[in-house]
Design a protein around this motif. Structure first.
Motif, PDB file in Angstrom:
ATOM      1  N   GLU A  27       8.343  59.225  28.932  1.00 35.88           N
ATOM      2  CA  GLU A  27       8.729  58.547  30.178  1.00 35.88           C
ATOM      3  C   GLU A  27       7.989  59.146  31.369  1.00 35.88           C
ATOM      4  O   GLU A  27       7.524  58.422  32.251  1.00 35.88           O
ATOM      5  CB  GLU A  27      10.239  58.624  30.375  1.00 35.88           C
ATOM      6  CG  GLU A  27      10.999  57.770  29.391  1.00 35.88           C
ATOM      7  CD  GLU A  27      12.491  58.055  29.372  1.00 35.88           C
ATOM      8  OE1 GLU A  27      12.959  58.936  30.150  1.00 35.88           O
ATOM      9  OE2 GLU A  27      13.192  57.424  28.571  1.00 35.88           O
ATOM     10  N   TRP A  28       7.902  60.466  31.418  1.00 36.20           N
ATOM     11  CA  TRP A  28       7.167  61.131  32.500  1.00 36.20           C
ATOM     12  C   TRP A  28       5.703  60.720  32.472  1.00 36.20           C
ATOM     13  O   TRP A  28       5.124  60.386  33.499  1.00 36.20           O
ATOM     14  CB  TRP A  28       7.290  62.654  32.365  1.00 36.20           C
ATOM     15  CG  TRP A  28       6.378  63.398  33.277  1.00 36.20           C
ATOM     16  CD1 TRP A  28       6.603  63.697  34.585  1.00 36.20           C
ATOM     17  CD2 TRP A  28       5.076  63.900  32.963  1.00 36.20           C
ATOM     18  NE1 TRP A  28       5.515  64.379  35.102  1.00 36.20           N
ATOM     19  CE2 TRP A  28       4.567  64.504  34.121  1.00 36.20           C
ATOM     20  CE3 TRP A  28       4.299  63.899  31.817  1.00 36.20           C
ATOM     21  CZ2 TRP A  28       3.309  65.092  34.165  1.00 36.20           C
ATOM     22  CZ3 TRP A  28       3.053  64.489  31.858  1.00 36.20           C
ATOM     23  CH2 TRP A  28       2.576  65.084  33.030  1.00 36.20           C
ATOM     24  N   TYR A  29       5.100  60.758  31.295  1.00 37.41           N
ATOM     25  CA  TYR A  29       3.688  60.404  31.151  1.00 37.41           C
ATOM     26  C   TYR A  29       3.436  58.969  31.604  1.00 37.41           C
ATOM     27  O   TYR A  29       2.492  58.703  32.353  1.00 37.41           O
ATOM     28  CB  TYR A  29       3.265  60.591  29.689  1.00 37.41           C
ATOM     29  CG  TYR A  29       1.820  60.305  29.434  1.00 37.41           C
ATOM     30  CD1 TYR A  29       0.841  61.251  29.711  1.00 37.41           C
ATOM     31  CD2 TYR A  29       1.423  59.075  28.901  1.00 37.41           C
ATOM     32  CE1 TYR A  29      -0.491  60.990  29.477  1.00 37.41           C
ATOM     33  CE2 TYR A  29       0.087  58.811  28.659  1.00 37.41           C
ATOM     34  CZ  TYR A  29      -0.863  59.767  28.951  1.00 37.41           C
ATOM     35  OH  TYR A  29      -2.182  59.499  28.716  1.00 37.41           O
ATOM     36  N   ALA A  30       4.269  58.037  31.159  1.00 27.95           N
ATOM     37  CA  ALA A  30       4.095  56.627  31.528  1.00 27.95           C
ATOM     38  C   ALA A  30       4.280  56.411  33.031  1.00 27.95           C
ATOM     39  O   ALA A  30       3.660  55.533  33.614  1.00 27.95           O
ATOM     40  CB  ALA A  30       5.075  55.757  30.741  1.00 27.95           C
ATOM     41  N   ARG A  31       5.090  57.231  33.655  1.00 29.61           N
ATOM     42  CA  ARG A  31       5.344  57.104  35.093  1.00 29.61           C
ATOM     43  C   ARG A  31       4.263  57.784  35.930  1.00 29.61           C
ATOM     44  O   ARG A  31       3.851  57.276  36.972  1.00 29.61           O
ATOM     45  CB  ARG A  31       6.719  57.711  35.411  1.00 29.61           C
ATOM     46  CG  ARG A  31       7.140  57.606  36.848  1.00 29.61           C
ATOM     47  CD  ARG A  31       8.518  58.214  37.099  1.00 29.61           C
ATOM     48  NE  ARG A  31       8.549  59.645  36.776  1.00 29.61           N
ATOM     49  CZ  ARG A  31       9.225  60.186  35.776  1.00 29.61           C
ATOM     50  NH1 ARG A  31       9.947  59.440  34.955  1.00 29.61           N
ATOM     51  NH2 ARG A  31       9.198  61.492  35.555  1.00 29.61           N
ATOM     52  N   GLU A  32       3.769  58.940  35.476  1.00 27.83           N
ATOM     53  CA  GLU A  32       2.883  59.762  36.296  1.00 27.83           C
ATOM     54  C   GLU A  32       1.391  59.593  36.032  1.00 27.83           C
ATOM     55  O   GLU A  32       0.590  59.954  36.877  1.00 27.83           O
ATOM     56  CB  GLU A  32       3.245  61.242  36.111  1.00 27.83           C
ATOM     57  CG  GLU A  32       4.636  61.600  36.585  1.00 27.83           C
ATOM     58  CD  GLU A  32       4.817  61.419  38.083  1.00 27.83           C
ATOM     59  OE1 GLU A  32       3.863  61.653  38.840  1.00 27.83           O
ATOM     60  OE2 GLU A  32       5.928  61.035  38.488  1.00 27.83           O
ATOM     61  N   TRP A  33       0.981  59.088  34.884  1.00 23.87           N
ATOM     62  CA  TRP A  33      -0.424  59.076  34.525  1.00 23.87           C
ATOM     63  C   TRP A  33      -1.162  57.753  34.715  1.00 23.87           C
ATOM     64  O   TRP A  33      -2.369  57.694  34.466  1.00 23.87           O
ATOM     65  CB  TRP A  33      -0.596  59.572  33.095  1.00 23.87           C
ATOM     66  CG  TRP A  33      -0.609  61.065  33.070  1.00 23.87           C
ATOM     67  CD1 TRP A  33       0.478  61.885  33.109  1.00 23.87           C
ATOM     68  CD2 TRP A  33      -1.741  61.914  33.056  1.00 23.87           C
ATOM     69  NE1 TRP A  33       0.083  63.199  33.098  1.00 23.87           N
ATOM     70  CE2 TRP A  33      -1.288  63.243  33.056  1.00 23.87           C
ATOM     71  CE3 TRP A  33      -3.109  61.687  33.027  1.00 23.87           C
ATOM     72  CZ2 TRP A  33      -2.140  64.330  33.037  1.00 23.87           C
ATOM     73  CZ3 TRP A  33      -3.953  62.782  32.997  1.00 23.87           C
ATOM     74  CH2 TRP A  33      -3.468  64.074  33.006  1.00 23.87           C
ATOM     75  N   LYS A  36      -4.008  55.016  39.667  1.00 26.35           N
ATOM     76  CA  LYS A  36      -3.473  54.430  40.892  1.00 26.35           C
ATOM     77  C   LYS A  36      -4.485  54.412  42.031  1.00 26.35           C
ATOM     78  O   LYS A  36      -4.206  53.881  43.091  1.00 26.35           O
ATOM     79  CB  LYS A  36      -2.227  55.195  41.336  1.00 26.35           C
ATOM     80  CG  LYS A  36      -1.112  55.177  40.317  1.00 26.35           C
ATOM     81  CD  LYS A  36       0.022  56.089  40.725  1.00 26.35           C
ATOM     82  CE  LYS A  36       1.051  56.171  39.622  1.00 26.35           C
ATOM     83  NZ  LYS A  36       2.065  57.180  39.855  1.00 26.35           N
ATOM     84  N   ASN A  60      -4.312  51.695  32.047  1.00 26.33           N
ATOM     85  CA  ASN A  60      -2.887  51.699  32.383  1.00 26.33           C
ATOM     86  C   ASN A  60      -2.039  51.114  31.255  1.00 26.33           C
ATOM     87  O   ASN A  60      -0.921  51.571  31.007  1.00 26.33           O
ATOM     88  CB  ASN A  60      -2.646  50.972  33.698  1.00 26.33           C
ATOM     89  CG  ASN A  60      -3.122  51.786  34.889  1.00 26.33           C
ATOM     90  OD1 ASN A  60      -3.341  52.995  34.787  1.00 26.33           O
ATOM     91  ND2 ASN A  60      -3.312  51.140  36.017  1.00 26.33           N
ATOM     92  N   ALA A  64       0.976  53.083  29.322  1.00 25.32           N
ATOM     93  CA  ALA A  64       2.302  52.491  29.137  1.00 25.32           C
ATOM     94  C   ALA A  64       2.666  52.365  27.660  1.00 25.32           C
ATOM     95  O   ALA A  64       3.847  52.407  27.304  1.00 25.32           O
ATOM     96  CB  ALA A  64       2.368  51.130  29.815  1.00 25.32           C
TER      97      ALA A  64
END
Length: 79
Positions: A27-33, A36, A60, A64
């Motif tokens: 979850e952290w990886y999908a949110r932070e990596w 952007k 991206n 995800a």
């Protein structure tokens, strides 16, 4: 293997910590990596040419997909 209830309880605690840790990381990886940066930010930061919008979308999507890959891994290994 021990048949003692405390042994099985410890196994359950470790298994829960393992799976929750993997899920938290995914979850952290999908949110932070996800990528952007704008094209302008890329050009100011990197010497390489901007990879293009198609690459950004694919990158991206790959980031995800970690969540789905983890679900498959956990299912395949019986977690």
């Amino acid at each position: 293997m021990s048949e003692h209830p405390a042994f099985h309880a410890a196994q359950d605690v470790l298994l829960t910590a393992y799976t929750e840790g993997l899920k938290a990381f995914a979850e952290w990886y999908a949110r932070e990596w996800p990528f952007k940066e704008t094209e302008e930010e890329w050009r100011r930061t990197y010497a390489e040419p901007y990879p293009g919008e198609e690459w950004v979308k694919a990158y991206n999507a790959g980031v995800a997909s970690v969540l789905g890959a983890l679900d498959c891994f956990l299912d395949d290994h019986g977690y």
